[in-house]
Design an enzyme around this catalytic site. Sequence first.
Site, PDB file in Angstrom:
ATOM      1  N   CYS A 166       0.825  -1.208   0.000  1.00 14.33           N
ATOM      2  CA  CYS A 166       0.000   0.000   0.000  1.00 14.33           C
ATOM      3  C   CYS A 166       0.868   1.271   0.000  1.00 14.33           C
ATOM      4  O   CYS A 166       1.417   1.628  -1.027  1.00 14.33           O
ATOM      5  CB  CYS A 166      -0.995  -0.043   1.156  1.00 14.33           C
ATOM      6  SG  CYS A 166      -2.406   1.072   0.911  1.00 14.33           S
ATOM      7  N   HIS A 203      -3.097  -5.353   1.484  1.00 22.04           N
ATOM      8  CA  HIS A 203      -2.505  -5.570   2.811  1.00 22.04           C
ATOM      9  C   HIS A 203      -2.474  -7.057   3.185  1.00 22.04           C
ATOM     10  O   HIS A 203      -3.391  -7.534   3.865  1.00 22.04           O
ATOM     11  CB  HIS A 203      -3.312  -4.812   3.871  1.00 22.04           C
ATOM     12  CG  HIS A 203      -3.185  -3.332   3.792  1.00 22.04           C
ATOM     13  ND1 HIS A 203      -2.222  -2.636   4.484  1.00 22.04           N
ATOM     14  CD2 HIS A 203      -3.889  -2.412   3.089  1.00 22.04           C
ATOM     15  CE1 HIS A 203      -2.345  -1.340   4.227  1.00 22.04           C
ATOM     16  NE2 HIS A 203      -3.344  -1.192   3.376  1.00 22.04           N
ATOM     17  N   GLU A 217      -0.766  -8.344   5.406  1.00 23.85           N
ATOM     18  CA  GLU A 217      -0.604  -8.420   6.864  1.00 23.85           C
ATOM     19  C   GLU A 217      -1.944  -8.320   7.596  1.00 23.85           C
ATOM     20  O   GLU A 217      -2.010  -8.559   8.799  1.00 23.85           O
ATOM     21  CB  GLU A 217       0.367  -7.334   7.347  1.00 23.85           C
ATOM     22  CG  GLU A 217      -0.186  -5.939   7.449  1.00 23.85           C
ATOM     23  CD  GLU A 217      -0.325  -5.191   6.121  1.00 23.85           C
ATOM     24  OE1 GLU A 217      -0.699  -4.006   6.166  1.00 23.85           O
ATOM     25  OE2 GLU A 217      -0.082  -5.781   5.038  1.00 23.85           O
TER      26      GLU A 217
END
Length: 194
Positions: A84, A174, A176
């Site tokens: 991002c 993302h 994560e």
Amino acid sequence: MKIGILAVQGAFIEHEKMLSEAAKKSGTPLECVEIRQKKDLEGLEGLILPGGESTVQGKLMHELDLFHDLQAMIREGLPVLATCAGLILLAENLDQDSTKHLATLPVTVQRNAYGRQLGSFAVNSDIGSIQDYPLVFIRAPYVKETAPEVKVLTTVDQRIVGVEYKNQLGLAFHPEMTQDTRVHEYFLEKVKAS
């Protein structure tokens, strides 16, 4: 294996957790370093540039005297995973914006292409050889143009949202923010191979 995560702002702790899980699965000894000052760059074998606010991260990299070292390390082949805002930091060009940060990835990125926080969404897609991966987008950018040597890893609605170029992985989403460690496992393999 020593991986540094830029920890001046953004989702760095989530990356640490995912890296730890990915390393456990592959039996890779791992040391995560939160990069906040110049000495944190010593001995790194990989780098993560997390999501967050690219303008703030870029400014802090300069203020903390990290910018030139990080840029040189990436140019010299340090494997990097950028998500991002991290993708924006790597991009050589930003669409309709003269701002340049690290500028090591030969792409043009459209910032905040998916609107405000309310424009966030998730979709499953393949990323290169990783099949059916949950892509989480939060005020995400996308890659508008790439140099011919940049490999497109994934697209959503005909927009490029994942690329690979030499030592650099740039993702508009993302990984994560999921429970799926496969992107981080792929990154660790890339670090091992280097």
